[in-house]
Scaffold this active site. Structure first.
Site, PDB file in Angstrom:
ATOM      1  N   GLU A 251       0.871  -1.263  -0.090  1.00 19.17           N
ATOM      2  CA  GLU A 251       0.073  -0.133   0.082  1.00 19.17           C
ATOM      3  C   GLU A 251       0.803   1.301   0.081  1.00 19.17           C
ATOM      4  O   GLU A 251       1.559   1.584   1.017  1.00 19.17           O
ATOM      5  CB  GLU A 251      -0.890  -0.029   0.954  1.00 19.17           C
ATOM      6  CG  GLU A 251      -1.690  -1.160   1.209  1.00 19.17           C
ATOM      7  CD  GLU A 251      -2.804  -1.376   0.225  1.00 19.17           C
ATOM      8  OE1 GLU A 251      -3.171  -0.265  -0.292  1.00 19.17           O
ATOM      9  OE2 GLU A 251      -3.160  -2.523  -0.234  1.00 19.17           O
ATOM     10  N   CYS A 285      -2.232   9.473   2.717  1.00 14.86           N
ATOM     11  CA  CYS A 285      -2.204   8.655   1.178  1.00 14.86           C
ATOM     12  C   CYS A 285      -3.251   9.090   0.049  1.00 14.86           C
ATOM     13  O   CYS A 285      -2.942   9.052  -0.873  1.00 14.86           O
ATOM     14  CB  CYS A 285      -1.742   7.256   1.231  1.00 14.86           C
ATOM     15  SG  CYS A 285      -3.100   6.569   1.845  1.00 14.86           S
TER      16      CYS A 285
HETATM   17  P1  NAP Z   1       8.272   5.061   4.554  1.00 16.44           P
HETATM   18  O1  NAP Z   1       9.281   5.798   4.955  1.00 16.44           O
HETATM   19  O2  NAP Z   1       8.369   4.195   3.567  1.00 16.44           O
HETATM   20  O3  NAP Z   1       8.043   3.963   5.964  1.00 16.44           O
HETATM   21  C1  NAP Z   1       7.307   3.002   6.134  1.00 16.44           C
HETATM   22  C2  NAP Z   1       7.507   2.192   7.063  1.00 16.44           C
HETATM   23  O4  NAP Z   1       8.669   1.299   6.447  1.00 16.44           O
HETATM   24  C3  NAP Z   1       8.073   2.499   8.395  1.00 16.44           C
HETATM   25  O5  NAP Z   1       7.781   1.396   9.467  1.00 16.44           O
HETATM   26  C4  NAP Z   1       9.553   2.506   8.160  1.00 16.44           C
HETATM   27  O6  NAP Z   1      10.327   2.404   9.251  1.00 16.44           O
HETATM   28  C5  NAP Z   1       9.738   1.317   7.413  1.00 16.44           C
HETATM   29  N1  NAP Z   1      10.988   1.295   6.503  1.00 16.44           N
HETATM   30  C6  NAP Z   1      11.870   2.335   5.994  1.00 16.44           C
HETATM   31  N2  NAP Z   1      12.923   1.893   5.525  1.00 16.44           N
HETATM   32  C7  NAP Z   1      12.828   0.653   5.224  1.00 16.44           C
HETATM   33  C8  NAP Z   1      13.577  -0.601   4.860  1.00 16.44           C
HETATM   34  N3  NAP Z   1      14.735  -0.291   4.352  1.00 16.44           N
HETATM   35  N4  NAP Z   1      13.269  -1.728   4.969  1.00 16.44           N
HETATM   36  C9  NAP Z   1      11.870  -1.983   6.140  1.00 16.44           C
HETATM   37  N5  NAP Z   1      11.174  -1.181   6.319  1.00 16.44           N
HETATM   38  C10 NAP Z   1      11.458   0.077   6.220  1.00 16.44           C
HETATM   39  O7  NAP Z   1       7.038   5.836   4.603  1.00 16.44           O
HETATM   40  P2  NAP Z   1       6.167   7.030   5.617  1.00 16.44           P
HETATM   41  O8  NAP Z   1       7.210   8.085   5.341  1.00 16.44           O
HETATM   42  O9  NAP Z   1       6.481   6.383   6.940  1.00 16.44           O
HETATM   43  O10 NAP Z   1       5.047   6.832   5.259  1.00 16.44           O
HETATM   44  C11 NAP Z   1       4.491   7.711   4.314  1.00 16.44           C
HETATM   45  C12 NAP Z   1       4.099   7.206   3.134  1.00 16.44           C
HETATM   46  O11 NAP Z   1       3.007   6.060   3.138  1.00 16.44           O
HETATM   47  C13 NAP Z   1       3.335   8.037   1.922  1.00 16.44           C
HETATM   48  O12 NAP Z   1       4.121   7.802   0.668  1.00 16.44           O
HETATM   49  C14 NAP Z   1       1.903   7.782   1.924  1.00 16.44           C
HETATM   50  O13 NAP Z   1       1.231   7.878   0.936  1.00 16.44           O
HETATM   51  C15 NAP Z   1       2.156   6.254   2.175  1.00 16.44           C
HETATM   52  N6  NAP Z   1       0.876   5.486   2.604  1.00 16.44           N
HETATM   53  C16 NAP Z   1       0.155   4.810   1.727  1.00 16.44           C
HETATM   54  C17 NAP Z   1      -1.193   4.297   2.178  1.00 16.44           C
HETATM   55  C18 NAP Z   1      -1.868   3.335   1.361  1.00 16.44           C
HETATM   56  O14 NAP Z   1      -2.911   2.843   1.980  1.00 16.44           O
HETATM   57  N7  NAP Z   1      -1.372   3.240   0.129  1.00 16.44           N
HETATM   58  C19 NAP Z   1      -1.428   4.411   3.425  1.00 16.44           C
HETATM   59  C20 NAP Z   1      -0.849   5.139   4.227  1.00 16.44           C
HETATM   60  C21 NAP Z   1       0.467   5.859   3.907  1.00 16.44           C
HETATM   61  P3  NAP Z   1      11.006   3.638  10.296  1.00 16.44           P
HETATM   62  O15 NAP Z   1       9.848   4.874  10.167  1.00 16.44           O
HETATM   63  O16 NAP Z   1      10.975   3.116  11.412  1.00 16.44           O
HETATM   64  O17 NAP Z   1      12.164   4.104   9.532  1.00 16.44           O
END
Ligand code: NAP
Length: 480
Positions: A251, A285
């Site tokens: 997602e 999102c």
């Molecule tokens: P993110 O940086 O991709 O992080 C999401 C999760 O992944 C966090 O738990 C993060 O951990 C972890 N993570 C980061 N690097 C990783 C790696 N190399 N390996 C494994 N896990 C890793 O995203 P975000 O900034 O938290 O969230 C915002 C994004 O989510 C936006 O793009 C938004 O559109 C999207 N989103 C999508 C939906 C949907 O339903 N499609 C819903 C909500 C949000 P840490 O935070 O501990 O680093």
């Protein structure tokens, strides 16, 4: 922070909270005040491996459908019975207004209620055929251990979607929340710990995201990765999982068009924009990223939207008067500011806001940009802030082309008084969720997910459960 739901600030595996004092630590910060709420151990590969081992141990007994139904309904009841305290924790670590946090807990509970209702669809059944002289029985088997990785913007809601689906399917889980918002997951585990779940059925680790993610992708016993977050990290997890051919539920990011035609009810469109855009200070999102308004309605829409946006109250989420809380951190505020500056450099005009708002946290003023076009970063990337970027278009065809002009495909919204046009336009939009005269987002009862670079798979409804299910068919010779 003090909370009866946070007696132990630690991860959880094999049926117990685990304090690891020798680890490095990280701080969880209140985005409204920048005060440290908690200091937690930074878990890495070895703790992730222990959590996976525990989950593998729980695979030995597949819970019956009736057992799963009881667990799902108990979790729903526990969430609803603790709305106030859970919402206080969400607001403290995420910054969103308290009413939104309460809504998030209720929304989370809804996934467990719906999953419990969907379980009848998982009963084994005979197919209505006797192909090859055989009776064909179909079973829904748990896919195996599921790794659930969630973002900070809905610390409970995004986990609820995954956990409800995994429990309904009978899958043990290893959960990794964002290090920015782990407290609501810990609080939730305090409630889960009181239940009669088998040891190892639910596990929680946080800290070194790449190390933990790597373990979840590399361990063959983890058969499902369900991730919500950015497209970049989603691609990385898919790449890391490819050698083991896991099921991936991704997602990812969005770039939602909010298309308003000349014949739309403008008051209704503005109402929906306000509810859609400013939730969680624009850090969702599904929120409108590109507001596309047809020529004939453009000036009036800008005026009405600007009047409403000027009156929004910015402040700490715990303050009941607040409409818009802080952004998650300073990095997020700098990104929003740089996207506004880029738009202005390329010819956009700031009609409202356009600056940081006062306060210790990363507050940003609700902002309206007009004269936006496709060359600007705010049209191409997620703004993830309280900025309404408005662009004009000439006719239906031009509106569709602009709406589709993105690699993402999560949510879109179309406003028009013409029902035929709504159908026509929706059929041509490459988005998984298309609101017609509404800015409403997902609901637990309906499958939700993205097309294109917004991801793979669906969450919610029966389809959300099937992400964690393997279909097994058992032919047996039919009686003569
Ligand atoms: P993110 O940086 O991709 O992080 C999401 C999760 O992944 C966090 O738990 C993060 O951990 C972890 N993570 C980061 N690097 C990783 C790696 N190399 N390996 C494994 N896990 C890793 O995203 P975000 O900034 O938290 O969230 C915002 C994004 O989510 C936006 O793009 C938004 O559109 C999207 N989103 C999508 C939906 C949907 O339903 N499609 C819903 C909500 C949000 P840490 O935070 O501990 O680093």
């Amino acid at each position: 922070m003090n909370s009866r739901l946070l007696p132990t600030l630690a991860g959880y595996w094999d049926g117990a909270f685990r304090s690891v004092t020798a680890q490095p630590t990280f701080d969880v910060v209140d985005p409204a005040s920048t005060e440290v709420l908690a200091t937690l151990p930074t878990y890495g590969a070895s703790e992730a491996n222990r959590a996976v081992d525990a989950a593998v141990g729980a695979l030995a007994h597949t819970p019956s459908l009736e057992q799963r139904r009881q667990w799902l309904l108990t979790i729903e009841r526990e969430l609803l019975g603790n709305v106030t305290e859970l919402a206080r924790i969400i607001t403290a670590e995420n910054g969103k207004p308290i009413a939104e946090s309460q809504g998030e807990v209720n929304y989370s509970a809804g996934f467990f209620a719906d999953a419990a209702r969907q379980l009848t669809h998982l009963e084994s059944r005979d197919l209505p055929i006797t192909a090859k002289g055989h009776r064909w029985r179909l079973h829904h088997r748990p896919a195996g251990v599921a790794g659930l990785i969630t973002p900070w913007n809905f610390p409970m809601g995004m986990l609820a979607k995954k956990l409800a689906g995994a429990i309904a399917a009978g899958c043990p889980t290893v959960i990794k929340p964002s290090e920015l918002t782990p407290l609501s997951s810990i609080a939730w585990f305090t409630l889960l710990h009181e239940m009669d779940l088998p040891k190892g059925f639910v596990n929680l680790v946080f800290g070194d995201a790449p190390a933990i993610g790597n373990v979840l992708c590399e361990r063959m016993e983890v058969r499902v990765i369900s991730f919500t977050g950015s497209t970049g990290v989603g691609r990385l997890l898919a790449t890391q999982s490819a050698p083991n051919l896991k099921r991936m539920s991704l997602e990812l990011g969005g770039n939602a068009p909010f298309v308003v035609f000349d014949d739309a009810d403008l008051d209704a469109a503005v109402d929906h924009l306000m509810a859609n855009k400013f939730r969680n200070a624009g850090q969702t999102c599904v929120c409108a990223n590109r507001v596309l308004v047809q020529d004939g309605a453009y000036d009036e829409f800008v005026t009405r939207a600007s009047d409403r946006i000027r009156s929004l109250v910015v402040g700490p989420g715990a303050d009941l008067a607040t409409d818009v809380g802080p952004l998650i951190d300073e990095r997020a505020r700098s990104k929003v500011a740089s996207m506004v500056a880029d738009a202005v450099d390329r010819g956009a005009v700031i009609a409202v806001g356009g600056e940081s708002a006062p306060g210790a946290g990363a507050f940003y003023a609700p902002t309206v940009l007009t004269g936006v076009n496709g060359s600007m970063r705010c049209s191409q990337e997620e703004l993830f802030g309280p900025v309404v970027a408005i662009e004009r278009f000439a006719d239906e065809e031009a509106g569709i082309v602009r709406a589709n002009d993105t690699e993402y495909g999560l949510a879109a919204y179309v406003f028009s008084a013409d029902a035929d046009r709504l159908e026509r336009v929706a059929a041509r939009l490459h988005f998984g969720h298309v609101g017609l005269n509404t800015g409403t987002g997902p609901t637990p009862e309906a499958p939700f997910g993205g097309m294109q670079q917004s991801g793979l798979g669906r969450e919610g409804g029966l389809e959300g459960i099937l992400e964690y299910v393997e279909i097994q068919t058992c032919p047996t010779p039919a009686a003569p």
